[in-house]
Design an enzyme around this catalytic site. Structure first.
Site, PDB file in Angstrom:
ATOM      1  CG  ASP A  34      -0.359   0.198   2.307  1.00  0.00           C
ATOM      2  OD1 ASP A  34       1.072  -0.182   2.395  1.00  0.00           O
ATOM      3  OD2 ASP A  34      -0.883   0.413   3.801  1.00  0.00           O
ATOM      4  CD  GLU A  36       0.990   1.644   6.198  1.00  0.00           C
ATOM      5  OE1 GLU A  36       1.454   0.675   6.367  1.00  0.00           O
ATOM      6  OE2 GLU A  36      -0.412   2.406   6.895  1.00  0.00           O
ATOM      7  NE  ARG A  86      14.185  26.443   2.146  1.00  0.00           N
ATOM      8  CZ  ARG A  86      14.360  26.050   0.839  1.00  0.00           C
ATOM      9  NH1 ARG A  86      14.598  26.469   0.276  1.00  0.00           N
ATOM     10  NH2 ARG A  86      14.172  24.142   0.687  1.00  0.00           N
ATOM     11  CD  GLN A  87       6.277  27.889   6.611  1.00  0.00           C
ATOM     12  OE1 GLN A  87       6.106  27.802   5.432  1.00  0.00           O
ATOM     13  NE2 GLN A  87       4.735  28.547   7.066  1.00  0.00           N
ATOM     14  CG  HIS A 119      17.042  28.233   6.277  1.00  0.00           C
ATOM     15  ND1 HIS A 119      17.955  29.230   5.380  1.00  0.00           N
ATOM     16  CD2 HIS A 119      15.772  29.854   5.985  1.00  0.00           C
ATOM     17  CE1 HIS A 119      17.257  30.137   4.440  1.00  0.00           C
ATOM     18  NE2 HIS A 119      16.245  30.528   4.921  1.00  0.00           N
ATOM     19  CG  ASP A 158      20.801  36.935   1.256  1.00  0.00           C
ATOM     20  OD1 ASP A 158      21.767  37.078   2.039  1.00  0.00           O
ATOM     21  OD2 ASP A 158      19.577  36.674   1.105  1.00  0.00           O
ATOM     22  CE  LYS A 181      17.328  39.668  -5.809  1.00  0.00           C
ATOM     23  NZ  LYS A 181      15.775  39.424  -5.840  1.00  0.00           N
ATOM     24  NE  ARG A 183      11.964  45.771  -8.078  1.00  0.00           N
ATOM     25  CZ  ARG A 183      11.572  45.078  -9.051  1.00  0.00           C
ATOM     26  NH1 ARG A 183      11.564  45.581 -10.455  1.00  0.00           N
ATOM     27  NH2 ARG A 183      12.433  43.854  -8.755  1.00  0.00           N
ATOM     28  CG  ASP A 207      22.530  30.751   0.319  1.00  0.00           C
ATOM     29  OD1 ASP A 207      22.335  31.373   1.243  1.00  0.00           O
ATOM     30  OD2 ASP A 207      21.565  31.431  -0.611  1.00  0.00           O
TER      31      ASP A 207
HETATM   32  C1  R5P Z   1      17.285  31.858   1.205  1.00  0.00           C
HETATM   33  O1  R5P Z   1      17.409  32.513   1.910  1.00  0.00           O
HETATM   34  C2  R5P Z   1      18.580  30.556   1.671  1.00  0.00           C
HETATM   35  O2  R5P Z   1      19.577  31.201   2.659  1.00  0.00           O
HETATM   36  C3  R5P Z   1      18.578  30.686  -0.021  1.00  0.00           C
HETATM   37  O3  R5P Z   1      19.456  31.592  -0.548  1.00  0.00           O
HETATM   38  C4  R5P Z   1      17.744  30.053  -0.974  1.00  0.00           C
HETATM   39  O4  R5P Z   1      17.260  29.221  -0.897  1.00  0.00           O
HETATM   40  C5  R5P Z   1      18.253  29.881  -2.575  1.00  0.00           C
HETATM   41  O5  R5P Z   1      16.670  30.159  -2.993  1.00  0.00           O
HETATM   42  P1  R5P Z   1      17.398  29.744  -4.559  1.00  0.00           P
HETATM   43  O6  R5P Z   1      18.167  28.330  -4.583  1.00  0.00           O
HETATM   44  O7  R5P Z   1      15.924  29.131  -5.345  1.00  0.00           O
HETATM   45  O8  R5P Z   1      17.239  31.169  -5.443  1.00  0.00           O
END
Ligand code: R5P
Length: 282
Positions: A34, A36, A86-87, A119, A158, A181, A183, A207
């Site tokens: 099933d 599982e 991340r949530q 994270h 960032d 960034k 704009r 990152d």
């Molecule tokens: C976000 O805060 C994380 O540190 C990464 O910068 C993010 O998850 C990268 O996302 P992506 O690869 O979709 O641009």
């Protein structure tokens, strides 16, 4: 002491067992008709290090089952990549705090937990038991050193990831900055290092996670327009969703590397030594 792992953390678990001079318990992983999940571990020990990255829902369930299978042992848990982290907040009413839900569930049946470059450090407070978060930034720095690049520039995508990039850069005393960034219009944005100039330099964007690779691919294109010689990308957790790896190489990123917290063909860095050191300190 023995090491035991979920199916998707086999390589890291084996490397860890080598460093700890012990064995990995053989586990038979399968599935009921099933759908599982089922698993059966062979000879267990009375002291176990359980290793499992939460890379998907099956990995999460397998990790739960493993902890239960080891219920006659003293267990320490290593979650190299913690999915759902991340949530980490309730962004809208009605949402779960998924990081908290995961932290609570995995704090049963183990005495302590090790995570890697989680994270957000804030997530650690959701674990009701002892937890240590370790960083592979210096290991990424050591990998960059091994490439013998001439005076590389280390960039974070960032400002939030700048301290991670600074730790990477400290391995070689290299320049470090974060991308900013701007704009330019409703449809146009410019990304460039905040203070330094990328022209004629090898640039490493670093990152904690590369997910879709969208941020780094856009940044790479712009850095080439600004005269960068080569752009590389490194992360701890290579999630690489939606064809991210191809997207990045297509954007001209010369090499994309990650660690083995998520086991990938481009996992050039192992977390094994750092985990072993953290376990020795526990
Ligand atoms: C976000 O805060 C994380 O540190 C990464 O910068 C993010 O998850 C990268 O996302 P992506 O690869 O979709 O641009």
């Amino acid at each position: 002491m023995k090491v035991i792992c979920t199916e998707k953390s086999q390589i890291l678990a084996t490397s860890l067992a080598r460093v700890l001079k012990t064995n990995v318990v053989e586990v038979r992983y399968s599935r009921f008709p099933d759908g599982e999940l089922y698993l059966a571990a062979s000879e267990l020990d009375d002291e176990t290090v359980i290793v499992g990255s939460i890379v998907d829902n099956d990995a999460l369930v397998q990790l739960l089952l493993l902890i239960d299978a080891c219920d006659n042992s003293t267990n320490r848990l290593v979650i190299p990549y913690m999915g759902y982290a991340r949530q980490d907040k309730r962004f809208k009413p009605g949402e779960p705090i998924s990081a908290r839900a995961v932290a609570r569930v995995f704090s049963t049946g183990v005495s302590e937990i090790i995570t890697i470059n989680i994270h957000e450090k804030e997530v650690l407070k959701y674990f009701p038991i002892k937890v240590q978060d370790i960083s592979l930034a210096k290991d990424i720095g050591a990998y960059i050193k091994s490439l013998n690049l001439c005076d590389p520039l280390i960039l974070s995508p960032d400002e939030g990831a700048l301290s991670f990039a600074e730790e990477v850069a400290s391995a070689g005393g290299w320049d470090c900055d974060h991308l900013e960034k701007t704009r330019l219009s409703g449809t146009e944005v410019r990304m460039a290092p905040r203070k330094l100039c990328a022209a004629s330099r090898s640039v490493f964007i670093v990152d904690d996670i590369i997910s879709t690779g969208g941020t780094i691919a856009t940044a790479a294109g712009m850095l080439y327009q600004q005269g960068a010689q080569d752009v590389y990308a490194a992360c701890v957790h290579g999630v690489f969703t939606s064809g991210a790896y191809i997207h990045l190489t297509g954007a001209g990123v010369k090499e994309v590397i990650c660690s083995d917290t998520i086991e990938r063909g481009c996992s050039r860095i192992s977390a094994a030594n750092r985990i072993a050191a953290a376990l020795r300190k526990c």
